[in-house]
Design a protein around this motif. Structure first.
Motif, mmCIF file in Angstrom:
data_model
loop_
_atom_site.group_PDB
_atom_site.id
_atom_site.type_symbol
_atom_site.label_atom_id
_atom_site.label_comp_id
_atom_site.label_asym_id
_atom_site.label_seq_id
_atom_site.Cartn_x
_atom_site.Cartn_y
_atom_site.Cartn_z
ATOM 1 N N LEU A 112 0.814 -1.203 0.000
ATOM 2 C CA LEU A 112 0.000 0.000 0.000
ATOM 3 C C LEU A 112 0.852 1.260 0.000
ATOM 4 O O LEU A 112 0.499 2.256 -0.625
ATOM 5 C CB LEU A 112 -0.930 0.016 1.225
ATOM 6 C CG LEU A 112 -2.097 -0.975 1.211
ATOM 7 C CD1 LEU A 112 -2.883 -0.867 2.515
ATOM 8 C CD2 LEU A 112 -3.007 -0.729 0.019
ATOM 9 N N VAL A 113 1.968 1.220 0.724
ATOM 10 C CA VAL A 113 2.839 2.388 0.848
ATOM 11 C C VAL A 113 4.290 1.955 0.677
ATOM 12 O O VAL A 113 4.777 1.097 1.417
ATOM 13 C CB VAL A 113 2.667 3.089 2.223
ATOM 14 C CG1 VAL A 113 3.651 4.249 2.356
ATOM 15 C CG2 VAL A 113 1.238 3.578 2.400
ATOM 16 N N GLY A 114 4.988 2.535 -0.303
ATOM 17 C CA GLY A 114 6.409 2.257 -0.503
ATOM 18 C C GLY A 114 6.661 0.946 -1.214
ATOM 19 O O GLY A 114 5.758 0.125 -1.426
ATOM 20 N N GLY A 115 7.928 0.740 -1.592
ATOM 21 C CA GLY A 115 8.355 -0.510 -2.191
ATOM 22 C C GLY A 115 9.117 -1.326 -1.158
ATOM 23 O O GLY A 115 9.890 -0.782 -0.369
ATOM 24 N N HIS A 116 8.913 -2.662 -1.166
ATOM 25 C CA HIS A 116 9.492 -3.508 -0.124
ATOM 26 C C HIS A 116 10.009 -4.817 -0.712
ATOM 27 O O HIS A 116 9.261 -5.513 -1.420
ATOM 28 C CB HIS A 116 8.441 -3.807 0.949
ATOM 29 C CG HIS A 116 7.835 -2.593 1.564
ATOM 30 N ND1 HIS A 116 8.432 -1.909 2.599
ATOM 31 C CD2 HIS A 116 6.710 -1.908 1.243
ATOM 32 C CE1 HIS A 116 7.682 -0.865 2.919
ATOM 33 N NE2 HIS A 116 6.635 -0.829 2.115
ATOM 34 N N PRO A 117 11.268 -5.187 -0.449
ATOM 35 C CA PRO A 117 11.773 -6.493 -0.886
ATOM 36 C C PRO A 117 11.206 -7.597 0.016
ATOM 37 O O PRO A 117 11.546 -7.679 1.200
ATOM 38 C CB PRO A 117 13.293 -6.367 -0.728
ATOM 39 C CG PRO A 117 13.560 -4.914 -0.469
ATOM 40 C CD PRO A 117 12.326 -4.371 0.159
ATOM 41 N N PHE A 118 10.349 -8.428 -0.536
ATOM 42 C CA PHE A 118 9.765 -9.552 0.197
ATOM 43 C C PHE A 118 10.782 -10.680 0.277
ATOM 44 O O PHE A 118 11.351 -11.091 -0.726
ATOM 45 C CB PHE A 118 8.502 -10.029 -0.538
ATOM 46 C CG PHE A 118 7.988 -11.370 -0.073
ATOM 47 C CD1 PHE A 118 7.242 -11.486 1.092
ATOM 48 C CD2 PHE A 118 8.239 -12.526 -0.809
ATOM 49 C CE1 PHE A 118 6.753 -12.723 1.514
ATOM 50 C CE2 PHE A 118 7.767 -13.766 -0.403
ATOM 51 C CZ PHE A 118 7.015 -13.866 0.770
ATOM 52 N N HIS A 119 11.005 -11.200 1.489
ATOM 53 C CA HIS A 119 11.906 -12.338 1.676
ATOM 54 C C HIS A 119 11.250 -13.342 2.602
ATOM 55 O O HIS A 119 10.715 -12.983 3.651
ATOM 56 C CB HIS A 119 13.240 -11.895 2.276
ATOM 57 C CG HIS A 119 14.157 -13.031 2.647
ATOM 58 N ND1 HIS A 119 14.521 -14.024 1.760
ATOM 59 C CD2 HIS A 119 14.786 -13.341 3.822
ATOM 60 C CE1 HIS A 119 15.325 -14.888 2.358
ATOM 61 N NE2 HIS A 119 15.498 -14.506 3.608
ATOM 62 N N ILE A 120 11.274 -14.619 2.205
ATOM 63 C CA ILE A 120 10.778 -15.689 3.047
ATOM 64 C C ILE A 120 11.886 -16.705 3.239
ATOM 65 O O ILE A 120 12.657 -16.988 2.315
ATOM 66 C CB ILE A 120 9.518 -16.342 2.435
ATOM 67 C CG1 ILE A 120 8.903 -17.343 3.422
ATOM 68 C CG2 ILE A 120 9.806 -16.978 1.081
ATOM 69 C CD1 ILE A 120 7.510 -17.804 3.026
ATOM 70 N N HIS A 121 11.992 -17.232 4.437
ATOM 71 C CA HIS A 121 13.043 -18.194 4.749
ATOM 72 C C HIS A 121 12.648 -19.601 4.270
ATOM 73 O O HIS A 121 11.495 -19.890 3.991
ATOM 74 C CB HIS A 121 13.300 -18.210 6.252
ATOM 75 C CG HIS A 121 13.886 -16.937 6.775
ATOM 76 N ND1 HIS A 121 14.557 -16.854 7.984
ATOM 77 C CD2 HIS A 121 13.915 -15.684 6.268
ATOM 78 C CE1 HIS A 121 14.962 -15.612 8.187
ATOM 79 N NE2 HIS A 121 14.568 -14.881 7.154
ATOM 80 N N VAL A 122 13.614 -20.453 4.145
ATOM 81 C CA VAL A 122 13.530 -21.897 3.861
ATOM 82 C C VAL A 122 13.162 -22.202 2.403
ATOM 83 O O VAL A 122 13.967 -22.752 1.655
ATOM 84 C CB VAL A 122 12.554 -22.622 4.811
ATOM 85 C CG1 VAL A 122 12.548 -24.127 4.511
ATOM 86 C CG2 VAL A 122 12.941 -22.389 6.265
ATOM 87 N N ASN A 123 11.915 -21.897 1.978
ATOM 88 C CA ASN A 123 11.455 -22.330 0.653
ATOM 89 C C ASN A 123 11.481 -21.178 -0.339
ATOM 90 O O ASN A 123 10.776 -20.183 -0.152
ATOM 91 C CB ASN A 123 10.020 -22.868 0.744
ATOM 92 C CG ASN A 123 9.939 -24.143 1.566
ATOM 93 O OD1 ASN A 123 10.589 -25.136 1.264
ATOM 94 N ND2 ASN A 123 9.149 -24.108 2.627
ATOM 95 N N PRO A 124 12.271 -21.283 -1.419
ATOM 96 C CA PRO A 124 12.263 -20.242 -2.452
ATOM 97 C C PRO A 124 10.956 -20.303 -3.241
ATOM 98 O O PRO A 124 10.128 -21.201 -3.057
ATOM 99 C CB PRO A 124 13.463 -20.597 -3.323
ATOM 100 C CG PRO A 124 13.579 -22.079 -3.192
ATOM 101 C CD PRO A 124 13.164 -22.396 -1.774
ATOM 102 N N PHE A 125 10.784 -19.349 -4.154
ATOM 103 C CA PHE A 125 9.548 -19.266 -4.918
ATOM 104 C C PHE A 125 9.858 -18.982 -6.382
ATOM 105 O O PHE A 125 10.929 -18.488 -6.730
ATOM 106 C CB PHE A 125 8.631 -18.173 -4.353
ATOM 107 C CG PHE A 125 9.312 -16.849 -4.121
ATOM 108 C CD1 PHE A 125 9.526 -15.960 -5.165
ATOM 109 C CD2 PHE A 125 9.757 -16.495 -2.851
ATOM 110 C CE1 PHE A 125 10.154 -14.742 -4.949
ATOM 111 C CE2 PHE A 125 10.388 -15.281 -2.623
ATOM 112 C CZ PHE A 125 10.591 -14.398 -3.681
ATOM 113 N N GLN A 126 8.890 -19.303 -7.245
ATOM 114 C CA GLN A 126 9.013 -19.057 -8.682
ATOM 115 C C GLN A 126 8.080 -17.913 -9.080
ATOM 116 O O GLN A 126 6.904 -17.896 -8.703
ATOM 117 C CB GLN A 126 8.673 -20.313 -9.487
ATOM 118 C CG GLN A 126 8.959 -20.170 -10.980
ATOM 119 C CD GLN A 126 8.748 -21.464 -11.750
ATOM 120 O OE1 GLN A 126 7.907 -22.292 -11.387
ATOM 121 N NE2 GLN A 126 9.511 -21.662 -12.817
#
Length: 652
Positions: A547-561
């Motif tokens: 909603l506000v600003g840009g944010h690098p999403f990071h999740i641990h353990v399982n990568p994503f496609q």
């Protein structure tokens, strides 16, 4: 690039030596008062961690009984001692043409470069190996570090350790970021890399909620390289390392390029940051710069205001040496900074241009615009976040957000001097939501013959020849056909594609910063007793928004496609990118563990929950956002056989 110290980066992790050693490489000379020549500041790779391995020990008490008698048992273990302490060193300040003395929280281990102690050693391991890191917190005690809110940064001398991107367990003494190690505490981490772990570029850093940004900004970060020797077969994919080889069958020369943003400040008698008339931070010759206060050293616009420079392997405005025109190199790029975007660009320097001295801010930006005017060189990205692409992505500029890694193949077309720059990024591409100033990162000195080369043709020719020499007969035709078909690498991608039909559930996540300055995910700031429940074995699609600003999403353990990235008009830009911002171009179907979510966009990714149960986290990788509440616990449940999940250990 052919020095023994550089070649040692290629050494296999189980070399039969008493210790796996790397000599301390030349870094920035620590001049006391006189200005340093640019030649002193060399972009040498960080030192290699000195790791004791089970096969290296002259004596071992572990024996395997065989018909021929007892022989030593190879436990496939590597051990590293790592101490968190305060170190004193110097960082070059281009604005004053002198070094600033700094006192920083740092990782220390045997062999740490005394000239740049705030750059952690590089850990090199392999699939199937267990890495043990004995971490000792040697920082000063904090008798009372409690805060009224868990999302108020606090306890700056307490810590823990995160192996960013590794596919290992998040529980116990593995990649458990919910542990707290107070000053004086020692703890041994154990990362059991499975035999099918992807090879690639990963990293490690502290991850204790409340102190993460301050410690990473202080330089507490190091590369973690997983090397692979698995050749592809008709039944499984192999490691890209087996293809990236020269005619001598040696690995293609490598450079580890770690970007850090050390936001140190010097203070006056009243505790205020010292500033120049233009507002940038300054240090007088006898001052000591430190990172000790969230209130005025972190937050929106602070890095730009500080006037500090992004360092490369701990060196400000270094020179990249040992480059040969027309020779292919693998650059492992790692953004180990806290919050600001790096947009890497390589351009030829205008002939007869003098190296700038004493320039900063707008003056240096103007110098770059006038002198770094050659054609932009292509970077051919073969992997992102440690995961090999199904095909190479050609980039003229490489937008790196905090936490990103990018493995690229580069070749300088002719000898001369080149600019390594952080190119101006549009506001939409930046974590600050403001156009970033173009800033010089360093220079590249290239020697050799003056013959012009086509990098794409060079890559196709060299990798095809490598395949002819090294690939098994039953996959050779496939590998060669892929290379000729747009530089595809499908025989080396570590994960199977996730088709839409495989998806059985959907997760939604929304970043937000409220008018009350609360940092939230899904309308809530971090609460350690709350978690998002997921079920092991499922394949799900995530819809990420901000909603506000840009944010690098990071999740641990399982990568994503990456499945799709929709701009505010609803157009999918995950393949073509955008006119003013290249960062999403070519991302469709690539695998990552960190991905920038622009305000007003909808990012769609797919992931499998495989192998590991337990509780871990997802968060924004602008680390002061994470410390202030932009984080959420994830709880991976055991399937209950009825389409749901149950907590491990609970009997229903």
């Amino acid at each position: 690039m052919n020095t023994p110290a550089f070649r040692s980066l290629h050494a296999p992790p189980r070399a039969a030596l008493a210790l796996c050693l790397a000599l301390a490489l030349p870094g920035a000379a620590l001049a006391q008062d006189a200005p340093a020549a640019a030649a002193e500041r060399v972009a040498a790779p960080p030192v290699l961690a000195r790791m004791l391995r089970s096969t290296d020990a002259a004596e071992t008490t572990q024996k395997l009984l065989t018909t021929a008698g007892a022989r030593p048992l190879d436990t496939r273990e590597a051990k590293l001692d790592l101490v968190v302490g305060v170190t004193t060193s110097k960082i070059w300040n281009p604005a004053t043409s002198r070094y600033d003395t700094v006192e920083l929280r740092s990782y220390q281990s045997p062999g740490t470069n005394p000239a740049i102690p705030f750059v952690a050693p590089t850990v090199v391991t392999a699939p199937g190996e267990t890495v043990r890191i004995a971490l000792k917190n040697d920082l000063k005690p904090e008798p009372d570090c409690a805060q009224p809110s868990i999302n108020t940064p606090h306890c700056f001398n307490s810590t823990n350790l995160h192996s960013h991107g590794l596919w290992v367990s998040p529980t116990g003494n593995s990649d458990n970021v919910l542990l707290t190690l107070r000053p004086g505490v020692s703890f041994e981490y154990e990362y059991n890399l499975p035999a099918d772990h992807p090879s690639g570029t990963f990293w490690y850093h502290p991850h204790l909620h409340g102190s993460t940004a301050l410690q990473v900004s202080s330089g507490m970060a190091g590369a973690l390289i997983v090397r692979g020797e698995r050749l592809p077969s008709p039944l499984r994919n192999g490691d890209l390392d087996t293809l990236l080889r020269e005619a001598s069958n040696q690995p293609i020369p490598e450079r580890l390029v770690m970007f850090q943003q050390v936001a140190y400040a010097c203070r006056d008698g009243a505790g205020n940051i010292k500033t120049a008339p233009d507002g940038r931070w300054i240090c007088d010759p006898k001052d000591v710069g430190r990172i000790d206060n969230y209130a005025d050293q972190f937050g929106f616009g602070t890095w730009k205001k500080s006037g500090r420079y992004t360092s490369v392997n701990g060196v400000v405005l270094p020179t990249f040496t040992g480059l040969q025109a027309g020779r292919l190199e693998r650059w492992r790029l790692l953004h180990a900074g806290v919050r600001d975007t790096v947009n890497l660009q390589l351009r030829e320097l205008r002939s007869r241009s003098a190296v700038p001295a004493g320039l900063a801010g707008k003056a240096l930006e103007t110098w770059v615009e006038k002198n770094c005017t050659g054609p932009v060189l292509s970077q051919f990205e073969v992997a992102s976040d440690g995961l090999t692409h199904g095909r190479m992505i050609e980039k003229r500029e490489n937008v790196l957000q905090p936490g990103y890694r990018s493995d690229v193949l580069v070749a300088f077309p002719k000898p001369g001097r080149y600019c390594v720059i952080d190119a101006a990024a549009p506001a939409s591409a930046s974590v600050t939501q403001a156009a970033e100033d173009r800033q010089l990162l360093g220079f590249a000195e290239v020697t050799g013959l003056g013959e012009q080369i086509d990098t794409r043709a060079l890559i196709l020719r060299q990798l095809s020849a490598s395949a002819e020499r090294n690939m098994p007969a039953d996959v050779l035709a496939r590998v060669l056909a892929d290379l000729r078909d747009g530089l595809k690498l499908s025989a080396f991608a570590p994960h199977r594609d996730i088709a839409e039909k495989d998806v059985v559930g959907t997760q939604k996540l929304e970043f937000n910063i409220t008018k009350a300055d609360e940092y939230q995910i899904d309308g809530k700031s971090y609460a350690p007793n709350q978690a998002r429940d997921l079920v092991l074995g499922r394949t799900e699609e995530w819809h990420l928004t901000s909603l506000v600003g840009g944010h690098p999403f990071h999740i641990h353990v399982n990568p994503f496609q990456v499945a799709a990235i929709y701009d505010p008009s609803g157009k999918d830009v995950s393949e073509t990118g955008e006119k003013d911002d290249p960062q999403y171009a070519g991302l469709r179907n690539t695998w990552k563990d960190t991905l920038f979510v622009k305000q007003g966009y909808r990012v769609v990714v797919r992931t499998r929950y495989e192998r590991y149960i337990g509780e871990y986290v997802l968060h924004c990788h602008i680390l002061d956002h994470e410390d202030r509440g932009m984080m959420q616990n994830v709880r991976m449940l055991v399937p209950d056989g009825k389409g749901g999940g149950i907590l491990p250990g609970h009997q229903h």
